[in-house]
Design an enzyme around this catalytic site. Structure first.
Site, short mmCIF file in Angstrom:
data_model
loop_
_atom_site.label_atom_id
_atom_site.label_comp_id
_atom_site.label_asym_id
_atom_site.label_seq_id
_atom_site.Cartn_x
_atom_site.Cartn_y
_atom_site.Cartn_z
N LYS A 144 0.99 -1.23 0.14
CA LYS A 144 0.04 -0.10 -0.08
C LYS A 144 0.85 1.29 0.09
CE LYS A 144 -4.54 -1.59 2.06
NZ LYS A 144 -5.27 -1.36 0.77
N ASP B 146 -0.87 -0.48 -4.21
CA ASP B 146 -2.29 -0.22 -4.32
C ASP B 146 -2.14 1.42 -3.86
OD1 ASP B 146 -4.83 0.40 -3.68
OD2 ASP B 146 -5.28 -1.27 -2.42
N GLU C 214 -3.24 -0.54 -8.04
CA GLU C 214 -4.57 -0.44 -7.99
C GLU C 214 -5.04 0.95 -8.00
OE1 GLU C 214 -6.27 -2.76 -5.17
OE2 GLU C 214 -4.70 -4.64 -5.46
N ASP D 275 -10.33 -0.73 -8.60
CA ASP D 275 -10.91 -1.11 -7.32
C ASP D 275 -11.89 -0.22 -6.68
OD1 ASP D 275 -11.19 -2.00 -4.82
OD2 ASP D 275 -9.17 -1.56 -4.04
N LYS E 287 -14.32 -7.09 -4.72
CA LYS E 287 -14.54 -7.16 -3.25
C LYS E 287 -16.01 -7.27 -2.93
CE LYS E 287 -10.75 -4.29 -2.01
NZ LYS E 287 -10.13 -2.96 -1.65
#
Length: 344
Positions: free
Chosen positions: A149, A179, A205, A230, A257
């Protein structure tokens, strides 16, 4: 049939950083179905600040579902278009209720303990030393795909972390995903993508914030790194609008998700559309407890998996539900000999 729900607070083992802030706990809700002989449980894993059902009437709607459970699954799902995490919890609770074996929603070699799911090792944001330690730990644990991240600390520091990893491991031995959670500004996003491309990354992402379709389309066309959508997918339930987004932006990947997108059937719809547009995908959990993670993992195993999935969040919490899910050598396993324990 009777339905009840229970709020449960999951506590992180250690504070976990994202570009949206530091997480120390996460609330979730269990939806429980019962009759004289059967039991089923699903998880409504709404995420504050991200889910479209982060709204004042969330628990009121969940209570309404419980009060009206005998209206049937299909009717209730139609009434939950703006409550994707409740849709996911309801859908999986019914799957569990109707299963032959408790918690085994999709019997497979995975649930028999004879096969596993490759997953990525997630690196949370924080001080450079903390992130570096996480990377070393994940490598020792046998992960071949590392997801980092980025977007919350200094960009140069993030580059040095990725450089450290790539200098130690080639792209053939370790796959690196990053991400950004929409943290890059439109002004410098392409330049940052070019800088990141020096390290043979698999993908990034959501480099910029949602709702900028034309700019995202330009980035997808010009970026030297494949882009995955995302957060961009959240809140789009109409099939025509979903297809329109994919055709305009043309991402290389979509990240799905179930708790944020309205459940398993809803994610299957995204997969079908992505395939038509030659867009690849992977499935990611969204900080659910092991109840939700179990449902997502079993469903994911039966898909045509072509890359590591984002299903490694089960070890994040100190008070997670005891489950037969284990992580070993960068893979998620279901160990039938281990028992579930609903410690709430």
């Amino acid at each position: 049939m009777k339905a009840t729900n229970l709020k449960y607070i999951l506590d992180f083992n250690q504070p976990s950083g994202t570009s949206r802030g530091i997480l120390t706990s996460k609330e979730t809700w269990f939806l429980i179905l019962k009759d004289e002989s059967n039991f089923g449980i699903g998880e409504c894993g709404m995420l504050r600040g991200l889910s479209i059902d982060d709204r004042s009437d969330f628990e009121e709607k969940l209570n309404w579902v419980c009060d009206n459970i005998n209206l049937g699954l299909n009717y209730l799902l139609d009434e939950l278009i703006n409550f994707p995490s409740i849709k996911f919890g309801l859908e999986t609770a019914f799957l569990d209720f109707n299963s032959e074996t408790p918690f085994v929603l999709y019997p497979s070699f995975f649930t028999k303990g004879e096969d596993s799911i490759p997953i990525n090792g997630l690196i949370w944001m924080g001080e450079k030393s903390f992130m570096k330690e996480q990377i070393k730990d994940k490598i020792k644990m046998g992960f071949k795909c590392i997801k980092i991240k980025i977007g919350a600390i200094d960009f140069q520091t993030e580059l040095s972390l990725i450089k450290f990893l790539r200098n130690e491991y080639s792209k053939e031995s370790i796959e690196i995903r990053v991400d950004a959670n929409g943290a890059f500004s439109p002004k410098d996003s392409l330049e940052k993508l070019k800088r990141l491309s020096e390290f043979d990354l698999h993908s990034i992402e959501q480099p910029i914030a949602t709702g900028q379709n034309e700019l995202m389309a330009q980035l997808c066309e010009k970026s030297p790194i494949p882009i995955a959508l995302d957060e961009e997918l959240i809140g789009i339930s109409d099939v025509t609008k979903r297809l329109n987004l994919l055709q305009i932006v043309k991402p290389k990947y979509v990240v799905l998700k179930p708790s944020l997108l309205g459940g398993l059937a809803s994610c299957q719809s995204w997969i079908n559309l992505a395939k038509k547009e030659s867009i690849s995908w992977w499935i990611t959990s969204a900080l659910e407890s092991n109840i939700g993670l179990n449902a997502i993992a079993q469903w994911t195993y039966n898909l045509e998996i072509s890359c590591p999935q984002g299903l490694g969040t089960g070890k994040l919490f100190s008070n997670n539900i005891n489950a037969p899910l284990e992580i070993e050598s960068g893979k998620l396993l279901y160990v039938p000999s281990k028992k579930w324990k609903l410690n709430f």
